[in-house]
Write an enzyme that holds these catalytic residues in place. Structure first.
Site, short mmCIF file in Angstrom:
data_model
loop_
_atom_site.label_atom_id
_atom_site.label_comp_id
_atom_site.label_asym_id
_atom_site.label_seq_id
_atom_site.Cartn_x
_atom_site.Cartn_y
_atom_site.Cartn_z
CG HIS A 20 2.37 -3.23 -14.82
ND1 HIS A 20 2.00 -4.35 -14.08
CD2 HIS A 20 3.34 -3.65 -15.67
CE1 HIS A 20 2.71 -5.38 -14.50
NE2 HIS A 20 3.52 -4.99 -15.46
N GLY A 36 0.78 -1.24 0.00
CA GLY A 36 0.00 0.00 0.00
C GLY A 36 0.81 1.29 0.00
CG ASN A 50 -3.09 -1.30 -12.86
OD1 ASN A 50 -2.98 -1.34 -11.63
ND2 ASN A 50 -2.45 -2.16 -13.65
CG MET A 106 -1.36 -8.18 -6.93
SD MET A 106 -0.71 -7.32 -8.38
CE MET A 106 0.98 -7.07 -7.90
NE ARG A 107 -8.97 -10.51 -6.20
CZ ARG A 107 -8.94 -11.84 -6.13
NH1 ARG A 107 -9.66 -12.57 -6.94
NH2 ARG A 107 -8.19 -12.43 -5.23
CB ILE A 146 -11.20 -4.64 -13.42
CG1 ILE A 146 -10.24 -3.95 -12.45
CG2 ILE A 146 -12.58 -3.99 -13.39
CD1 ILE A 146 -10.66 -3.96 -11.00
CG ASN A 152 1.99 3.08 -5.77
OD1 ASN A 152 2.38 4.06 -6.41
ND2 ASN A 152 2.65 1.92 -5.76
#
Ligand code: GAR
Length: 189
Positions: free
Chosen positions: A109, A12, A107, A90-91, A93, A14
């Site tokens: 990355h 967390g 997002n 980490m999923r 959408i 970010n």
């Protein structure tokens, strides 16, 4: 004032950079919800410290992705969320969130997309012997780390320590995410 939701699964940092930028007036917005799919994740301690309301769920307790995404979307509707920022969520959408929040989800990355998608981008890049690393922020679509690119920043590293790349990258991530959110909220993107 605009309203942000941040989704995170892990540490967390970010989330914290975004929440502090909001609290300090660097971003003219408020983080109204932190969504976390891993009960016990360190991001929840940060959210408690910074006073962000959370929605924490265990995906295994739902029959389908649509089940938890409907609850999340309903919460965001009730809070009037303008922009969703994925920050180490980490999923992929799913349909429910894309239908209701598509075009309002971004997002971050840790690679220069479209190279090195997925959960082990930095490790794969180091394995390849990459010399120029980078960070990407992009609109979110139904694919893994896909969607049109909004911002990228590169940095050089000639070594073999993934932890060092993560450290260098995160310093850039925190700045680039705040800058990019600001531009989106101001209508510059
Ligand atoms: C960040 O480095 C982000 O780029 C990455 O997860 C990390 C979360 O760090 N995201 C992805 O790999 C998305 N595929 P944080 O929890 O300290 O913000």
């Amino acid at each position: 004032m605009k309203r942000l939701a941040v989704f995170a699964s892990g540490s967390g940092t970010n989330y914290e950079a975004i929440a502090k930028a909001c609290a300090d007036g660097v971003i003219d917005a408020e983080v109204v919800l932190l969504v976390c799919d891993r009960p016990g994740a360190a991001v929840l301690d940060r959210a408690a410290r910074l006073g962000t309301p959370t929605f924490v769920f265990n995906p295994r307790e739902y029959a389908s992705k649509a089940g938890f995404e409907t609850i999340v979307a309903d919460r965001m509707d009730a809070l009037g969320v303008d922009l969703v920022c994925l920050a180490g969520y980490m999923r992929i959408i799913g349909e429910v969130l894309l239908k209701r929040y598509g075009g309002r989800i971004i997002n971050i990355h840790p690679s220069l997309l479209p190279a090195f998608k997925g959960a082990h981008a930095v490790e794969q890049a180091v394995e390849y012997g990459v010399k120029i690393y980078g960070i990407t922020i992009h609109w979110v679509d139904e694919t893994l780390d896909g969607g049109r690119i909004i911002a990228q920043r590169a940095f050089e590293y000639d070594g073999s320590d993934p932890d060092e790349v993560h450290r260098l990258g995160q310093v850039i991530e925190h700045k680039l995410y705040v800058e990019t959110i600001n531009k989106i909220l101001k209508g510059d993107i």
